[in-house]
Design a protein around this motif. Structure first.
Motif, PDB file in Angstrom:
ATOM      1  N   SER A  36       0.817  -1.213   0.000  1.00 55.84           N
ATOM      2  CA  SER A  36       0.000   0.000   0.000  1.00 55.84           C
ATOM      3  C   SER A  36       0.848   1.258   0.000  1.00 55.84           C
ATOM      4  CB  SER A  36      -0.898  -0.009   1.234  1.00 55.84           C
ATOM      5  OG  SER A  36      -1.637   1.181   1.272  1.00 55.84           O
ATOM      6  N   VAL A  37       0.314   2.292  -0.636  1.00 60.69           N
ATOM      7  CA  VAL A  37       0.879   3.632  -0.523  1.00 60.69           C
ATOM      8  C   VAL A  37      -0.218   4.486   0.091  1.00 60.69           C
ATOM      9  CG1 VAL A  37       1.881   5.570  -1.766  1.00 60.69           C
ATOM     10  CG2 VAL A  37       2.189   3.237  -2.622  1.00 60.69           C
ATOM     11  N   PRO A  38       0.011   4.955   1.332  1.00 67.13           N
ATOM     12  CA  PRO A  38      -1.044   5.729   1.992  1.00 67.13           C
ATOM     13  C   PRO A  38      -1.476   6.907   1.114  1.00 67.13           C
ATOM     14  CG  PRO A  38       0.650   5.173   3.562  1.00 67.13           C
ATOM     15  CD  PRO A  38       1.145   4.734   2.233  1.00 67.13           C
ATOM     16  N   GLY A  39      -2.785   7.051   0.980  1.00 70.76           N
ATOM     17  CA  GLY A  39      -3.331   8.127   0.155  1.00 70.76           C
ATOM     18  C   GLY A  39      -3.538   7.734  -1.292  1.00 70.76           C
ATOM     19  N   LYS A  40      -2.870   6.648  -1.714  1.00 68.07           N
ATOM     20  CA  LYS A  40      -2.979   6.263  -3.137  1.00 68.07           C
ATOM     21  C   LYS A  40      -3.849   5.018  -3.326  1.00 68.07           C
ATOM     22  CE  LYS A  40      -0.151   9.067  -5.469  1.00 68.07           C
ATOM     23  NZ  LYS A  40       1.294   9.070  -5.483  1.00 68.07           N
ATOM     24  N   GLY A  41      -3.723   4.092  -2.391  1.00 69.74           N
ATOM     25  CA  GLY A  41      -4.504   2.862  -2.529  1.00 69.74           C
ATOM     26  C   GLY A  41      -3.790   1.663  -1.936  1.00 69.74           C
ATOM     27  N   THR A  42      -4.513   0.585  -1.891  1.00 67.34           N
ATOM     28  CA  THR A  42      -3.981  -0.635  -1.283  1.00 67.34           C
ATOM     29  C   THR A  42      -4.220  -1.803  -2.229  1.00 67.34           C
ATOM     30  OG1 THR A  42      -4.727   0.264   0.813  1.00 67.34           O
ATOM     31  CG2 THR A  42      -4.033  -2.036   0.824  1.00 67.34           C
TER      32      THR A  42
END
Lengths: 150, 688
Positions: B673-679
């Motif tokens: 995951s990249v917080p703010g971008k998606g999981t």
């Protein structure tokens, strides 16, 4: 006949070991449109005595509807259900299973024992009251049952 | 000799900490390589300047051929290049191409020479470097056939050693080949004083003594080099089978060889008797001849006819002796020719004898009769005697050859048979050790297994009990714990409803908290029950269509997807082994989470699959708020939440259930995951 039905009070037997639930059911049925008399039995044996008019229940009426919990002290709800459904005089009384159990095997087993319906007690108070009233309404006004032989 | 070496070899290969041995063996291999190169180079110098010492050590011995010298130099070079450590990639590439070139040259020379021997065609490679005028060679300049064979073996073992492929037991095989080369060289040297190199001259070129020495060294070099080869080992079964076959072949070979030797020895003994017989008849012949001469002279001196008859009678014995001789030597053309000459000469002599007697009897003069044809008779007699001596000499020579043959055979047999039995005994001992270690290993593990089986059944019992307890707990949780909670919630609510007007705001707030707490606890109990039921109520894993399952999950979430305007797309999904209800639950939980934890944009959820060997990895990708990777463990623990229930409702059961379900299926679940971008949640399942 119509008149008689309006006048005659309906007898409901609630077999329930939890006085709280009994109280809630009573609360729910108090405001009911149908004139009813609620009888309590707190365990399976007491309920059997009531149904077979034994001991202090010699004068007990034949109930029009039975609300039965499954997990009861002394005599289990399933056992009592089997006795009712095996008795020629009692087997036509609709038995509604009202229990907390959601277990699949309980549902299957009670229907196999010819329970008329199985209802899990709702968690919410309003839901519970609604369910109790619906049961009463459905079985006593909507459903057509054989006339009781004298 | 072979099997103890094999044992040592085996020990060396299985010995876990043989680094010291390794570095030493590498040095020995290099030393042998340099020695072989020196022998080859000196020999070439010998050929260049015609120095007998360098070519064949002692005058009269077979010289080491130029081609063989080149082969030795190349083999040595190969080992040197292989053992010299280069770490640079360009150096490695160079050394690889040089070694393969060197190996090719070694094999080509050996194979061409082999072809020459087999086809009897001279390709001209023997005289390519230097011309050989040695009278000892049948094929001048050509190396010995056994040398050719040994070069092919050496080339093959060097190829095995240098091959990057993980050939089974290649270290062991090349080690054995090295030992074979050494042993063959050793036998060639042993052959020199015992059998003499001329034994083979009739058909083949014999091996030079320096070549034999060089092979001993080269074989040792290959053996020590092979100790450094990383290798995979054969299975025990294969080892035993191969050992058994080797032992059998060796024993049968020894048996056949000793039988043949005995037959040969018997033949030789018979031939010796035969030769003696022939010799005896030759001597009888010359004795009879002598008698005739003596009796003739006595008759001439005395006139006694008795001596004349003895002399005449002796002729018949001469004829019978000659006939016997002719029959005995029927296989020898030289002796047959002599028989013919003898017959002719003896007939002439007989004729002279009769004429002597006739003239004596008619004239009565002994002197005259004796003098007549004197010279002719003497000449014939000398010739006859010479022929007889020649015949005898030939037999004597044959006798000595046959005796030395018999001697050689018996010596060879005495040497080889015990050696063979020793080798096969060694192999048997080796097999015994393998079997013994295996059997004791099995017995050990069997007793250990029995022990652990006892523990296992005990553990199983405990596990069953604890499972039953868990079941009971589940039921208790679902029923008995629910009841009191329902009472708390219901009656506080009833209290609020009935006495609404009598209660103030505080009382109503407190009631609300009590109801909230009770309902939340009910939900937690239900979730816990759910969680425990993943294993206790799981259905057997069967072939299921993931695409169908995803379809059902999406259908169940229909309302939520519509509400959130989410877009759910998916790839082709395979069939897997699984529990349909549970896998649907996994999809449902993951998609539900993706919608629940959405960002500002409308949720966009992609489900993809990727096949990896026997597994498929399913990825559920979203464009939601993302998860900090530091929670990669915590997020899967039951009732662990990253957000307060007021922001994102829920008990923290979803992912814990997913993990339990996937683990029940023998898979793994994780996320990126990249917080703010998606999981992207990923899980693996087993393909059908």
């Amino acid at each position: 006949m119509e008149n008689e039905k309006l006048v005659r009070s309906i007898d409901i037997l609630l077999v329930e070991d939890n006085p709280g639930d009994a109280r809630l059911a009573k609360e729910a049925l108090t405001d009911s449109k149908i004139k009813n008399k609620l009888h309590f039995a707190s365990d399976g044996e007491e309920a059997a005595d009531f149904l077979f008019r034994r001991g202090k229940f010699e004068e007990a009426p034949r109930p029009d509807l039975i609300l039965l919990d499954l997990n009861l002290p002394k005599k289990d709800g399933r056992e009592l259900l089997a006795e009712i459904k095996n008795d020629p005089h009692l087997k036509r009384i609709p038995v509604v299973i009202l229990t907390t159990s959601k277990a699949e095997e309980d549902i299957i087993k009670t229907y196999n024992l010819h329970a008329n319906c199985y209802i899990t007690k709702p968690l919410d108070l309003d839901q519970f009251m609604k369910v109790v009233r619906t049961i009463e309404e459905f079985w006593l006004t909507i459903v057509r049952l054989p006339t009781v032989e004298q | 000799m072979v099997s103890p070496a094999l044992l040592a070899l085996k020990t060396a290969y299985t010995w876990k900490e043989f680094n010291i041995l390794k570095s030493t063996s590498l040095k020995i291999a290099q030393f042998s390589a340099w020695s072989v190169i020196s022998i080859g180079t000196l020999t070439l110098i010998g050929w260049l300047f015609n120095l007998t010492l360098f070519k064949s050590v002692i005058d009269g011995l077979v010289p080491l051929k130029p081609n063989a010298a080149v082969e030795f130099i190349f083999a040595g070079l190969f080992i040197i290049i292989l053992t010299s450590e280069t770490t640079e990639p360009s150096g490695k590439r160079l050394s690889k191409s040089v070694t393969s070139l060197v190996l090719t040259v070694i094999m080509i020379i050996a194979l061409l020479t082999m072809f020459e021997y087999l086809s009897e065609i001279d390709l001209g490679i023997d005289q390519f470097l230097f011309s050989d005028t040695s009278i000892l060679s049948v094929h001048p300049g050509r190396m010995a056939p056994n040398a050719v064979l040994l070069f092919i073996i050496a080339g093959s073992s060097l190829f095995l050693i240098s091959s990057p492929k993980p050939i089974k037991n290649k270290g062991l095989i090349s080690g054995i080949l090295g030992l074979v080369i050494t042993s063959a060289g050793f036998f060639s040297i042993v052959d020199y004083p015992w059998f003499g190199s001329e034994n083979l001259i009739g058909k083949f070129n014999p091996m030079a003594i320096t070549a034999a020495l060089a092979f001993i060294i080269l074989g040792a070099g290959i053996f020590f080099l092979s100790l450094n080869v990383e290798q995979t080992t054969w299975s025990l079964k294969k080892n035993i089978t191969i050992g058994f076959i080797c032992g059998m072949v060796l024993m049968i070979g020894m048996d056949v060889y000793s039988d043949l030797s005995i037959v040969n020895l018997q033949d030789s003994a018979q031939m010796i008797i035969h030769t003696h017989e022939v010799e005896y008849h030759i001597s009888q012949l010359s004795n009879a001849l002598q008698d005739i001469e003596i009796n003739r002279q006595i008759y001439l001196l005395t006139g006694n006819k008795k001596y004349r008859d003895i002399s005449k009678n002796n002729w018949s014995s001469i004829n019978s002796e000659l006939e016997t001789f002719r029959k005995l030597t029927s296989d020898n053309p030289n002796q047959q020719a002599r028989t013919l000459q003898l017959t002719e000469l003896l007939n002439k002599q007989l004729a002279f004898l009769y004429r002597t007697f006739a003239s004596y009897e008619s004239m009565g003069n002994a002197m005259e009769a004796n003098q007549a044809f004197f010279n002719e008779r003497n000449e014939i007699l000398t010739k006859i005697r010479k022929l007889l001596v020649d015949a005898d000499n030939e037999e004597k020579q044959l006798l000595s050859v046959r005796e030395s043959d018999a001697n050689a055979i018996s010596k060879r047999t005495f040497f080889l048979v015990p050696l063979g039995s020793f080798a096969s005994t060694g192999i048997l001992v080796w097999i015994f050790m393998l079997l013994n270690s295996e059997v004791s290993e099995r017995l050990r593990s069997e007793s250990a297994l029995k022990k652990s089986e006892g523990q296992h059944s005990k553990l199983n019992e405990e596990l069953n009990r604890s499972n039953q307890e868990l079941e009971q707990f589940a039921y208790v949780a679902s029923h008995d714990l629910q009841e009191p909670l329902r009472m708390i919630a219901s009656f506080t609510q009833l209290l609020e409803r009935k006495y609404k007007d009598d209660l103030d705001d505080d009382a109503r707030e407190f009631i609300k908290y009590a109801v909230d707490g009770a309902t939340r606890m009910q939900r937690l109990i239900n979730d816990l029950l759910d969680y425990s039921r993943v294993t206790t109520r799981g259905k057997p894993l069967v072939k299921v269509d993931l695409a169908d399952i995803l379809g059902m999950a999406i259908a169940n979430l229909h309302t939520r997807i519509l509400e959130s305007c989410a877009m759910v797309v998916n790839d082709n999904l395979p069939f897997v082994k699984g529990d349909e209800t549970q896998l649907m639950r996994v999809f449902q939980n993951l998609i539900d989470n993706a919608i629940k934890f959405r960002g500002k944009e409308t949720p966009h959820i992609t489900i993809t699959s990727e096949i990896e060997k026997n597994n498929v990895i399913i990825a559920v990708h979203d464009n939601g708020i993302g998860i900090d990777m530091k929670y990669k463990e915590r997020i899967f623990i039951i009732f662990q939440r990253l957000h307060s229930a007021s922001v994102y409702p829920g008990t923290g059961i979803g992912l814990a259930v997913c993990k339990k379900i996937i683990e029940r299926h023998g898979g793994k679940i994780w996320f990126e995951s990249v917080p703010g971008k998606g999981t992207t949640f990923k899980f693996s399942l087993k393909l059908v």
